[in-house]
Scaffold this motif. Structure first.
Motif, PDB file in Angstrom:
ATOM      1  N   LEU A 177     -11.525 -13.726   6.102  1.00 44.83           N
ATOM      2  CA  LEU A 177     -10.677 -14.927   6.057  1.00 44.83           C
ATOM      3  C   LEU A 177     -11.212 -15.904   5.013  1.00 44.83           C
ATOM      4  N   ASP A 178     -12.516 -16.002   4.942  1.00 50.45           N
ATOM      5  CA  ASP A 178     -13.153 -16.870   3.937  1.00 50.45           C
ATOM      6  C   ASP A 178     -12.782 -16.405   2.522  1.00 50.45           C
ATOM      7  N   ALA A 179     -12.858 -15.091   2.315  1.00 51.20           N
ATOM      8  CA  ALA A 179     -12.511 -14.547   0.992  1.00 51.20           C
ATOM      9  C   ALA A 179     -11.033 -14.771   0.690  1.00 51.20           C
ATOM     10  N   ALA A 180     -10.185 -14.637   1.704  1.00 52.26           N
ATOM     11  CA  ALA A 180      -8.745 -14.849   1.499  1.00 52.26           C
ATOM     12  C   ALA A 180      -8.496 -16.297   1.078  1.00 52.26           C
ATOM     13  N   TYR A 181      -9.191 -17.207   1.721  1.00 45.10           N
ATOM     14  CA  TYR A 181      -9.048 -18.623   1.367  1.00 45.10           C
ATOM     15  C   TYR A 181      -9.429 -18.838  -0.102  1.00 45.10           C
ATOM     16  N   LYS A 182     -10.544 -18.249  -0.501  1.00 46.50           N
ATOM     17  CA  LYS A 182     -11.040 -18.452  -1.876  1.00 46.50           C
ATOM     18  C   LYS A 182     -10.091 -17.842  -2.906  1.00 46.50           C
TER      19      LYS A 182
ATOM     20  N   LYS B 148      -3.893 -21.902  -6.314  1.00 45.02           N
ATOM     21  CA  LYS B 148      -3.543 -23.288  -5.937  1.00 45.02           C
ATOM     22  C   LYS B 148      -2.824 -23.350  -4.595  1.00 45.02           C
ATOM     23  N   PHE B 149      -3.190 -22.434  -3.703  1.00 44.35           N
ATOM     24  CA  PHE B 149      -2.599 -22.440  -2.365  1.00 44.35           C
ATOM     25  C   PHE B 149      -3.760 -22.462  -1.365  1.00 44.35           C
ATOM     26  N   SER B 150      -3.864 -23.548  -0.603  1.00 43.08           N
ATOM     27  CA  SER B 150      -4.987 -23.668   0.339  1.00 43.08           C
ATOM     28  C   SER B 150      -4.541 -23.230   1.733  1.00 43.08           C
ATOM     29  N   VAL B 151      -4.990 -22.046   2.119  1.00 44.58           N
ATOM     30  CA  VAL B 151      -4.584 -21.500   3.428  1.00 44.58           C
ATOM     31  C   VAL B 151      -5.155 -22.396   4.522  1.00 44.58           C
ATOM     32  N   LYS B 152      -4.310 -22.724   5.478  1.00 47.96           N
ATOM     33  CA  LYS B 152      -4.757 -23.633   6.553  1.00 47.96           C
ATOM     34  C   LYS B 152      -5.629 -22.867   7.554  1.00 47.96           C
ATOM     35  N   PRO B 153      -6.708 -23.520   8.020  1.00 49.36           N
ATOM     36  CA  PRO B 153      -7.620 -22.832   8.950  1.00 49.36           C
ATOM     37  C   PRO B 153      -6.909 -22.300  10.193  1.00 49.36           C
TER      38      PRO B 153
ATOM     39  N   TYR C  22      -3.886 -21.292  10.365  1.00 53.27           N
ATOM     40  CA  TYR C  22      -3.147 -20.093   9.963  1.00 53.27           C
ATOM     41  C   TYR C  22      -4.105 -18.901   9.880  1.00 53.27           C
ATOM     42  N   SER C  23      -5.274 -19.128   9.274  1.00 58.44           N
ATOM     43  CA  SER C  23      -6.237 -18.027   9.123  1.00 58.44           C
ATOM     44  C   SER C  23      -6.571 -17.374  10.456  1.00 58.44           C
ATOM     45  N   PHE C  24      -6.917 -18.207  11.432  1.00 60.75           N
ATOM     46  CA  PHE C  24      -7.350 -17.635  12.707  1.00 60.75           C
ATOM     47  C   PHE C  24      -6.170 -17.043  13.496  1.00 60.75           C
ATOM     48  N   TYR C  25      -4.993 -17.609  13.272  1.00 60.52           N
ATOM     49  CA  TYR C  25      -3.770 -16.982  13.818  1.00 60.52           C
ATOM     50  C   TYR C  25      -3.592 -15.591  13.184  1.00 60.52           C
ATOM     51  N   TRP C  26      -3.762 -15.564  11.856  1.00 61.96           N
ATOM     52  CA  TRP C  26      -3.492 -14.363  11.063  1.00 61.96           C
ATOM     53  C   TRP C  26      -4.296 -13.155  11.559  1.00 61.96           C
ATOM     54  N   ALA C  27      -5.593 -13.384  11.759  1.00 60.26           N
ATOM     55  CA  ALA C  27      -6.483 -12.262  12.130  1.00 60.26           C
ATOM     56  C   ALA C  27      -6.375 -11.874  13.604  1.00 60.26           C
ATOM     57  N   THR C  28      -5.520 -12.584  14.357  1.00 61.05           N
ATOM     58  CA  THR C  28      -5.347 -12.231  15.778  1.00 61.05           C
ATOM     59  C   THR C  28      -3.860 -11.980  16.067  1.00 61.05           C
TER      60      THR C  28
ATOM     61  N   GLU D   4     -13.571 -27.638  12.602  1.00 59.47           N
ATOM     62  CA  GLU D   4     -14.574 -26.704  13.148  1.00 59.47           C
ATOM     63  C   GLU D   4     -14.241 -25.259  12.748  1.00 59.47           C
ATOM     64  N   LEU D   5     -12.963 -24.905  12.839  1.00 63.61           N
ATOM     65  CA  LEU D   5     -12.566 -23.530  12.475  1.00 63.61           C
ATOM     66  C   LEU D   5     -12.797 -23.272  10.988  1.00 63.61           C
ATOM     67  N   PHE D   6     -12.534 -24.291  10.179  1.00 62.13           N
ATOM     68  CA  PHE D   6     -12.722 -24.082   8.739  1.00 62.13           C
ATOM     69  C   PHE D   6     -14.203 -23.902   8.395  1.00 62.13           C
ATOM     70  N   VAL D   7     -15.044 -24.673   9.053  1.00 63.04           N
ATOM     71  CA  VAL D   7     -16.490 -24.506   8.803  1.00 63.04           C
ATOM     72  C   VAL D   7     -16.961 -23.143   9.336  1.00 63.04           C
TER      73      VAL D   7
END
Ligand code: GUN
Ligand code: ZN
Length: 426
Positions: A330-335, A341-346, A348-354, A402-405
């Motif tokens: 998820l960290d790599a996807a964000y980067k 120029k698209f900042s994935v929301k934290p 969304y990330s944790f939703y995505w992987a579950t 917290e999720l983003f960190v």
């Protein structure tokens, strides 16, 4: 059993800046699990009072989160991960094919399957969609290991009949026969599902893709997994092998391989036509971020795909990928999206992987959230489990932060415990 902690899971895709309503978070929370399933979710004290005789697993302060789902990886690449200096086609020939040839030996396959499953589970991945080697017994070995832990495994032996070393190819007939035998042995047995797995168009002749299409039509409840538009050199070579196709996806479509159970690994360099086809046929574009960076493959067009209505999944693609941890992916996807120029929301990330990946599989009534009746597949996360995270967490003001960190600084070391169908593993 009662599992106590800060319970978090998703109910819906978080679509806006205000994700409230898309998730449920219970700070003094607990899950009640029974017969391997989620029975209740709520406040710890209330659940405890209602069920005084149940055992309590106390993870107070830790996040109780649905186990991660990895939508694309390769089990015979446990010893390929971290191979230096090449891009896709050279990487396959130089490192991957020689290693996969070793899986003709069932004893070797068993050792690696055991390691692979433990690595997934240790990283909090409780459902995996995996490619095996060309050998039928490699799929047997992986399903056997997954079944020992009762984890949800979706896998298949790769079908590949050309453009690979002689000791690594099958033929259209034998790949059809072996796949069919594996489907009857493993598909929908316990928590296993079969994925028909033509590796990619380069390593499958038209005759073999036709056999794969025959399997898809004979076994419509099976998944289909393959690779699509990962690397520019791969794409030109592919189109030269199938000169009559308009584009890469058209090759698969022509053989009946694109549908709502199709998982198209990578899906990076896509034309508008291909994006429209993915949407119309409801196939899943599976992002493999650490792999795309490691092999220098390109930038997955996440925002474009979402806006176009294409289903998207996220995966590790180990061993092209460099981490089993879905947090790291998820960290790599964000980067990667930062470059676009698209900042994935934290959220969304944790939703995505579950839940997101569970929906991509059509398995949201089994996994991906703590919906009552779902399997109690759980990862317990300590978001401050190293000095750097601990210091940074002191300044976090919201769950989102917290999720983003956690996504940025966490990883394997954040996983404190894992439960599969209510049974504690780690
Ligand atoms: N394309 C075909 N096979 C593979 C593989 O094993 N890994 C990756 N990343 N791409 C592929
Ligand atoms: Zn792959």
């Amino acid at each position: 059993m009662i599992i106590r902690g800060r319970v978090l899971h998703f109910l819906e895709e978080p679509k806006t800046d205000i994700p409230e309503g898309s998730y449920e978070y219970i700070e003094e929370g607990a899950l009640l699990t029974k017969e391997g399933r989620i029975w209740e979710i709520g406040n710890y004290q209330e659940i405890r009072t209602k069920y005084p005789n149940f055992d309590v697993m106390d993870h107070r302060n830790d996040l109780i989160f649905p186990g991660f789902i990895d939508l694309h990886n390769h089990f015979p690449q446990v010893q390929v991960i971290g191979s230096y200096g090449t891009q896709l086609l050279e990487w396959l020939n130089k490192y991957t094919f020689p290693e996969e040839a070793k899986f003709s030996n069932k004893a070797y396959a068993k050792v690696q399957a055991d390691r692979f499953v433990r690595l997934l589970l240790g990283n909090g991945t409780t459902t995996s969609v995996s490619f095996c080697s060309v050998h039928k017994d490699s799929a047997n070995a992986l399903f056997e290991e997954a079944s020992k832990h009762n984890m949800c495994m979706i896998a298949g032996k790769v079908m590949m009949d050309r453009n690979a070393p002689d000791n690594l190819i099958d033929d259209p007939k034998s790949s059809y026969r072996d796949t069919k035998a594996l489907i009857s042995k493993w598909h929908e047995k316990g928590r296993n599902y079969y994925a028909i797995s033509p590796r990619f168009a380069i390593t499958s002749s038209p005759e073999q893709l036709s056999q794969a299409g025959r399997l898809v039509s004979e076994f419509p409840t099976c998944y289909l997994q393959t690779h699509l538009a990962e690397n520019e050199e791969e794409i030109s070579y592919t189109l030269s092998l199938y000169p009559r196709s308009n584009n890469y996806l058209d090759i698969y479509r022509g053989f009946g391989l694109v549908g709502n159970k199709s998982l198209m690994g990578h899906s990076i360099h896509l034309s508008p036509n291909e994006i429209a086809t993915l949407k119309d046929l409801e196939a899943v574009a599976v992002h493999c971020p650490t792999s795309n960076m490691f092999l220098g493959s390109g930038f997955f067009p996440l925002n474009n795909l979402i806006k176009s209505g294409v289903k998207v999944g996220i995966a590790s693609d180990v061993g092209g990928g460099t981490s089993y941890s879905m947090i790291n992916n998820l960290d790599a996807a964000y980067k990667i999206q930062q470059f676009l120029k698209f900042s994935v929301k934290p959220m969304y990330s944790f939703y995505w992987a579950t839940l997101g990946n569970a929906r991509a599989l059509g398995l949201e009534k089994e996994i991906g959230s703590f919906r009552k009746g779902n399997f109690a597949d759980i990862v317990v996360l300590d978001t401050a489990n190293d000095i750097c995270s601990e210091i940074r967490m002191k300044t976090c003001k919201s769950l989102t932060e917290e999720l983003f960190v956690l996504q940025t600084l966490g990883g394997n070391h954040s996983v404190k415990a894992v439960y599969i169908a209510g049974k504690r593993l780690k």
